[in-house]
Design a protein around this motif. Structure first.
Motif, PDB file in Angstrom:
ATOM      1  N   ASP A   1      66.942   5.171  76.113  1.00  0.00           N
ATOM      2  CA  ASP A   1      66.574   5.269  77.520  1.00  0.00           C
ATOM      3  C   ASP A   1      65.148   5.798  77.610  1.00  0.00           C
ATOM      4  N   ILE A   2      64.231   4.947  78.036  1.00  0.00           N
ATOM      5  CA  ILE A   2      62.824   5.346  78.076  1.00  0.00           C
ATOM      6  C   ILE A   2      62.588   6.468  79.085  1.00  0.00           C
ATOM      7  N   MET A   3      63.501   6.670  80.029  1.00  0.00           N
ATOM      8  CA  MET A   3      63.339   7.740  81.013  1.00  0.00           C
ATOM      9  C   MET A   3      63.447   9.117  80.368  1.00  0.00           C
ATOM     10  N   ASP A   4      64.078   9.187  79.198  1.00  0.00           N
ATOM     11  CA  ASP A   4      64.244  10.461  78.499  1.00  0.00           C
ATOM     12  C   ASP A   4      63.149  10.716  77.473  1.00  0.00           C
ATOM     13  N   ALA A   5      62.316   9.706  77.208  1.00  0.00           N
ATOM     14  CA  ALA A   5      61.311   9.816  76.141  1.00  0.00           C
ATOM     15  C   ALA A   5      60.179  10.759  76.530  1.00  0.00           C
ATOM     16  N   LYS A   6      59.738  11.558  75.559  1.00  0.00           N
ATOM     17  CA  LYS A   6      58.608  12.458  75.769  1.00  0.00           C
ATOM     18  C   LYS A   6      57.273  11.784  75.453  1.00  0.00           C
ATOM     19  N   ILE A   7      57.330  10.759  74.605  1.00  0.00           N
ATOM     20  CA  ILE A   7      56.128   9.998  74.244  1.00  0.00           C
ATOM     21  C   ILE A   7      56.452   8.511  74.364  1.00  0.00           C
ATOM     22  N   LEU A   8      55.646   7.777  75.126  1.00  0.00           N
ATOM     23  CA  LEU A   8      55.854   6.342  75.289  1.00  0.00           C
ATOM     24  C   LEU A   8      54.582   5.590  74.912  1.00  0.00           C
TER      25      LEU A   8
END
Length: 347
Positions: A221-228
């Motif tokens: 889930d990209i909403m939880d990622a700290k680095i994108l």
């Protein structure tokens, strides 16, 4: 309809398997802002079976009161009993504003409830505020104050619409997850609980659940990622996303993309950032080959640090970026990845 009877900001606190969805805390956070503007309180509405124990967690994130609708018929989500529960709650408590998360459940539930209580619903909102409507005064037309102004993408995300519901109550909206910010948790908070049960009589509209199969997915889930590390049309091809994956791996981040990439079939919509994708707030956001259209910016402009890499020095993405690199990503990304590998190995 006597609009003066309707008071307070209410939010649907979605839970599944007795675990609260993060959108519940986001709605409470935004609900507090709206309530402060109106001089009222925020009430969370918790629906399910044996869910009373979740009420304190809602209070910890700012709910002034929690209405618990607890019944065995509500153990698993089904449209009919949940719609009956919320419509009955609205008829009794008369909230001025009622917010629902634009999740799979919320998108099914919100329209059903609004139809039953004869009010409007603005779907998939990205911004909510209290203001005047019409926003700009129109000669001969009354301008109403303290209205909920609900902003959402329209026409496939190509424009932004601000909508109000001045003649009916409650003012209802479904809100996109990840857009609103939850408040800091207050440890040890105790909920002010009020229990309500309208009674449930199963009929031919009640779906019978025969079996529940939980799917296992490897999707992050990209909403939880700290680095994108996010790529756009400028990356050039699906194969070129290997450069982004290499950089993300070194940083311990996740790869995401713009709508153009999804439309081209290079990546799944699960990884799309933007108004028609997901809203993200990572600590670090790389925008690689992304021009910076308003639809994309709306999904990532709240990132802590934005680094843009684009060969077009006039690209709008540089207007919001904290750091910008103008050049060929095919040369920049491998060099940056290698430099980071060296630096990290030295540590």
């Amino acid at each position: 309809m006597n609009l003066a009877e309707y008071k307070g900001v209410y939010v649907f606190a979605q839970q599944v398997d007795n675990v609260l969805n993060g959108i519940a805390f986001e709605l409470i956070g935004k609900g507090k802002d709206l309530a402060e503007a109106l001089g009222t309180e925020v009430t969370a509405v918790l629906v399910g079976s044996d869910v009373k124990g979740l009420a304190d967690e809602l209070a910890a994130y700012g709910a002034d009161k929690v209405i618990v609708i607890d019944d065995p018929e509500l153990k698993e989500y089904r449209t009919e009993p949940y719609a009956h529960a919320l419509a009955s709650m609205i008829e009794k408590y008369k909230p001025e504003i009622f917010l629902v998360g634009a999740t799979a459940i919320g998108r099914d539930l919100g329209p059903r409830v609004s139809a039953r209580v004869h009010t409007g619903l603005t779907a998939d909102c990205t911004q909510l505020e209290i203001g005047d409507f019409p926003i700009n005064p129109i000669p001969g037309r009354e301008q109403k104050h303290n209205q909920l102004l609900m902003t959402r993408p329209a026409f496939g995300g190509n424009t932004i619409a601000t909508i109000a519901c001045p003649e009916f109550r409650p003012q209802m909206a479904t809100v996109r997850p990840g857009v609103m910010q939850k408040r800091s948790k207050v440890e040890g908070a105790k909920a002010n609980i009020e229990e309500f049960n309208p009674g449930f009589t199963p009929d031919h509209k009640y779906v019978e659940i025969l079996d529940i199969v939980k799917s296992v997915t490897e999707t992050v889930d990209i909403m939880d990622a700290k680095i994108l590390v996010s790529g756009g049309r400028g990356v050039g091809s699906a194969e070129n996303f290997k450069l982004l994956e290499d950089l993300a791996e070194v940083l311990g981040g996740t790869v995401s993309c713009s709508r153009a990439v999804v439309d081209a079939g290079w990546m799944s919509k699960d990884y799309q950032v933007g108004q028609t994708g997901k809203t993200v707030r990572p600590n670090l956001y790389f925008a690689v080959g992304i021009s910076g259209a308003i639809q994309h910016l709306a999904g990532m402009e709240e990132s802590d640090v934005i680094i843009a890499i684009n060969k077009d020095e006039t690209a709008p993405i540089f207007d919001v970026a904290d750091y910008g690199i103008v050049g060929d990503l095919n040369k920049i990304l491998p060099a940056l990845t290698e430099k980071l590998k060296t630096e990290m190995a030295a540590k």
